[in-house]
Motif scaffolding. Structure first.
Motif, mmCIF file in Angstrom:
data_model
loop_
_atom_site.group_PDB
_atom_site.id
_atom_site.type_symbol
_atom_site.label_atom_id
_atom_site.label_comp_id
_atom_site.label_asym_id
_atom_site.label_seq_id
_atom_site.Cartn_x
_atom_site.Cartn_y
_atom_site.Cartn_z
ATOM 1 N N LYS A 23 0.834 -1.210 0.000
ATOM 2 C CA LYS A 23 0.000 0.000 0.000
ATOM 3 C C LYS A 23 0.862 1.251 0.000
ATOM 4 O O LYS A 23 0.637 2.180 -0.779
ATOM 5 C CB LYS A 23 -0.936 0.006 1.200
ATOM 6 N N ALA A 24 1.876 1.268 0.869
ATOM 7 C CA ALA A 24 2.771 2.429 0.949
ATOM 8 C C ALA A 24 3.508 2.635 -0.372
ATOM 9 O O ALA A 24 3.661 3.769 -0.845
ATOM 10 C CB ALA A 24 3.765 2.256 2.090
ATOM 11 N N THR A 25 3.945 1.539 -0.987
ATOM 12 C CA THR A 25 4.656 1.632 -2.259
ATOM 13 C C THR A 25 3.750 2.192 -3.343
ATOM 14 O O THR A 25 4.144 3.084 -4.104
ATOM 15 C CB THR A 25 5.186 0.240 -2.679
ATOM 16 N N ILE A 26 2.525 1.691 -3.409
ATOM 17 C CA ILE A 26 1.565 2.200 -4.397
ATOM 18 C C ILE A 26 1.285 3.672 -4.159
ATOM 19 O O ILE A 26 1.291 4.488 -5.094
ATOM 20 C CB ILE A 26 0.260 1.373 -4.374
ATOM 21 N N GLU A 27 1.049 4.041 -2.905
ATOM 22 C CA GLU A 27 0.761 5.446 -2.571
ATOM 23 C C GLU A 27 1.913 6.364 -3.001
ATOM 24 O O GLU A 27 1.671 7.443 -3.548
ATOM 25 C CB GLU A 27 0.507 5.599 -1.064
ATOM 26 N N GLU A 28 3.156 5.956 -2.743
ATOM 27 C CA GLU A 28 4.310 6.775 -3.128
ATOM 28 C C GLU A 28 4.424 6.896 -4.643
ATOM 29 O O GLU A 28 4.725 7.964 -5.168
ATOM 30 C CB GLU A 28 5.603 6.199 -2.537
ATOM 31 N N ARG A 29 4.204 5.803 -5.345
ATOM 32 C CA ARG A 29 4.284 5.850 -6.810
ATOM 33 C C ARG A 29 3.173 6.706 -7.396
ATOM 34 O O ARG A 29 3.385 7.414 -8.384
ATOM 35 C CB ARG A 29 4.247 4.442 -7.390
ATOM 36 N N VAL A 30 1.991 6.649 -6.803
ATOM 37 C CA VAL A 30 0.892 7.503 -7.252
ATOM 38 C C VAL A 30 1.281 8.963 -7.042
ATOM 39 O O VAL A 30 1.105 9.803 -7.930
ATOM 40 C CB VAL A 30 -0.420 7.167 -6.498
ATOM 41 N N LYS A 31 1.832 9.259 -5.872
ATOM 42 C CA LYS A 31 2.208 10.633 -5.537
ATOM 43 C C LYS A 31 3.222 11.197 -6.538
ATOM 44 O O LYS A 31 3.046 12.283 -7.057
ATOM 45 C CB LYS A 31 2.794 10.680 -4.117
ATOM 46 N N VAL A 32 4.269 10.430 -6.827
ATOM 47 C CA VAL A 32 5.304 10.944 -7.733
ATOM 48 C C VAL A 32 4.859 10.926 -9.193
ATOM 49 O O VAL A 32 5.436 11.644 -10.014
ATOM 50 C CB VAL A 32 6.656 10.200 -7.581
ATOM 51 N N SER A 33 3.824 10.154 -9.517
ATOM 52 C CA SER A 33 3.341 10.120 -10.908
ATOM 53 C C SER A 33 2.539 11.366 -11.246
ATOM 54 O O SER A 33 2.415 11.731 -12.411
ATOM 55 C CB SER A 33 2.477 8.882 -11.146
ATOM 56 N N GLY A 34 1.942 11.989 -10.209
ATOM 57 C CA GLY A 34 1.095 13.146 -10.451
ATOM 58 C C GLY A 34 -0.282 12.781 -10.989
ATOM 59 O O GLY A 34 -1.038 13.646 -11.415
ATOM 60 N N MET A 35 -0.587 11.507 -10.976
ATOM 61 C CA MET A 35 -1.866 11.034 -11.499
ATOM 62 C C MET A 35 -2.822 10.748 -10.352
ATOM 63 O O MET A 35 -2.404 10.627 -9.208
ATOM 64 C CB MET A 35 -1.650 9.738 -12.309
ATOM 65 N N LYS A 36 -4.105 10.614 -10.696
ATOM 66 C CA LYS A 36 -5.070 10.128 -9.724
ATOM 67 C C LYS A 36 -4.747 8.661 -9.471
ATOM 68 O O LYS A 36 -4.261 7.960 -10.360
ATOM 69 C CB LYS A 36 -6.496 10.234 -10.267
ATOM 70 N N LYS A 37 -5.049 8.188 -8.266
ATOM 71 C CA LYS A 37 -4.753 6.798 -7.922
ATOM 72 C C LYS A 37 -5.431 5.830 -8.900
ATOM 73 O O LYS A 37 -4.816 4.875 -9.365
ATOM 74 C CB LYS A 37 -5.197 6.482 -6.495
ATOM 75 N N GLN A 38 -6.677 6.072 -9.216
ATOM 76 C CA GLN A 38 -7.408 5.196 -10.126
ATOM 77 C C GLN A 38 -6.710 5.130 -11.486
ATOM 78 O O GLN A 38 -6.502 4.047 -12.034
ATOM 79 C CB GLN A 38 -8.835 5.690 -10.298
ATOM 80 N N ASP A 39 -6.330 6.286 -12.034
ATOM 81 C CA ASP A 39 -5.671 6.306 -13.336
ATOM 82 C C ASP A 39 -4.319 5.605 -13.284
ATOM 83 O O ASP A 39 -3.950 4.870 -14.200
ATOM 84 C CB ASP A 39 -5.498 7.744 -13.824
ATOM 85 N N TYR A 40 -3.575 5.829 -12.193
ATOM 86 C CA TYR A 40 -2.279 5.180 -12.051
ATOM 87 C C TYR A 40 -2.425 3.655 -12.017
ATOM 88 O O TYR A 40 -1.710 2.935 -12.709
ATOM 89 C CB TYR A 40 -1.569 5.659 -10.775
ATOM 90 N N ILE A 41 -3.364 3.161 -11.232
ATOM 91 C CA ILE A 41 -3.542 1.709 -11.103
ATOM 92 C C ILE A 41 -4.030 1.107 -12.419
ATOM 93 O O ILE A 41 -3.539 0.061 -12.849
ATOM 94 C CB ILE A 41 -4.472 1.373 -9.924
ATOM 95 N N VAL A 42 -4.967 1.776 -13.085
ATOM 96 C CA VAL A 42 -5.454 1.264 -14.364
ATOM 97 C C VAL A 42 -4.309 1.190 -15.366
ATOM 98 O O VAL A 42 -4.101 0.163 -16.017
ATOM 99 C CB VAL A 42 -6.609 2.139 -14.911
ATOM 100 N N ARG A 43 -3.544 2.250 -15.498
ATOM 101 C CA ARG A 43 -2.424 2.251 -16.457
ATOM 102 C C ARG A 43 -1.361 1.232 -16.068
ATOM 103 O O ARG A 43 -0.785 0.582 -16.932
ATOM 104 C CB ARG A 43 -1.812 3.641 -16.559
ATOM 105 N N SER A 44 -1.115 1.089 -14.778
ATOM 106 C CA SER A 44 -0.136 0.095 -14.335
ATOM 107 C C SER A 44 -0.583 -1.310 -14.707
ATOM 108 O O SER A 44 0.227 -2.136 -15.140
ATOM 109 C CB SER A 44 0.066 0.176 -12.823
ATOM 110 N N CYS A 45 -1.852 -1.583 -14.541
ATOM 111 C CA CYS A 45 -2.370 -2.925 -14.861
ATOM 112 C C CYS A 45 -2.362 -3.185 -16.364
ATOM 113 O O CYS A 45 -2.078 -4.294 -16.805
ATOM 114 C CB CYS A 45 -3.782 -3.097 -14.327
#
Length: 130
Positions: A23-45
Motif C-alpha cells: 500500500k505504501a509503495t503504491i501510494e508513493e508511486r501515485v504521488k510521484v506520478s502526479g496522477m489520480k490513484k485510479q488512473d495510475y492503477i489502471v495504467r499500471s495494470c
C-alpha cells in the motif's frame, strides 16, 4: 485508456487486498506520478511488463477461449452473410469489445513469454559448426 473515462460513469469495480508495504509503495508511486490513484492503477495494470511462466492452467484458459471465440465468430460470419442478419448492433458491439479485450490480453501474455522463442543475445559465441 484511463484518460478516456473523464466525464463517464464507470459501473465496474475491481478491488484487491495489499499488505501495508505494498500500500505504501503504491501510494508513493501515485504521488510521484502526479496522477489520480485510479488512473495510475489502471495504467499500471494495462501497460506493465510481465514475464509469463507457462502453466497448464493458463494454456487451457487460452485454448478454451479461442475455441469459443472461433465457434461464435463462425456463426456471426454466417449470419452476416445471410440476406437478413439477425444479430443486433449492440450484441455485435458487446461481442467485439469482449473478444478484443481477450485478444489484447492473449497478445500481452505472449509478449511476456516471448523469451521462450526469441534468440538469446548474451554475447556468448556459438560452438556450432566446430
Amino acid at each position: 485508456m484511463a484518460g478516456d473515462r473523464h466525464g463517464k460513469h464507470n459501473t465496474t469495480t475491481i478491488s484487491f487486498r495489499v499488505n501495508s508495504y505494498e500500500k505504501a509503495t503504491i501510494e508513493e508511486r501515485v504521488k510521484v506520478s502526479g496522477m489520480k490513484k485510479q488512473d495510475y492503477i489502471v495504467r499500471s495494470c494495462i501497460y506493465n511488463h510481465v514475464c509469463v511462466v507457462g502453466k497448464k492452467e493458463t494454456i487451457e484458459i487460452i485454448r478454451s477461449e479461442m475455441k469459443e471465440m472461433s465457434l461464435v465468430l463462425e456463426d456471426v460470419a454466417k449470419d452476416l452473410k445471410s440476406e437478413k442478419p439477425v444479430i443486433s448492433e449492440p450484441v455485435l458491439d458487446s461481442m467485439t469489445e469482449r473478444y478484443l479485450a481477450f485478444l489484447e490480453a492473449a497478445l500481452w501474455m505472449l509478449k511476456g513469454s516471448s523469451y521462450l522463442w526469441e534468440d538469446k543475445k548474451d554475447g556468448r559465441e556459438s560452438n556450432e559448426g566446430l
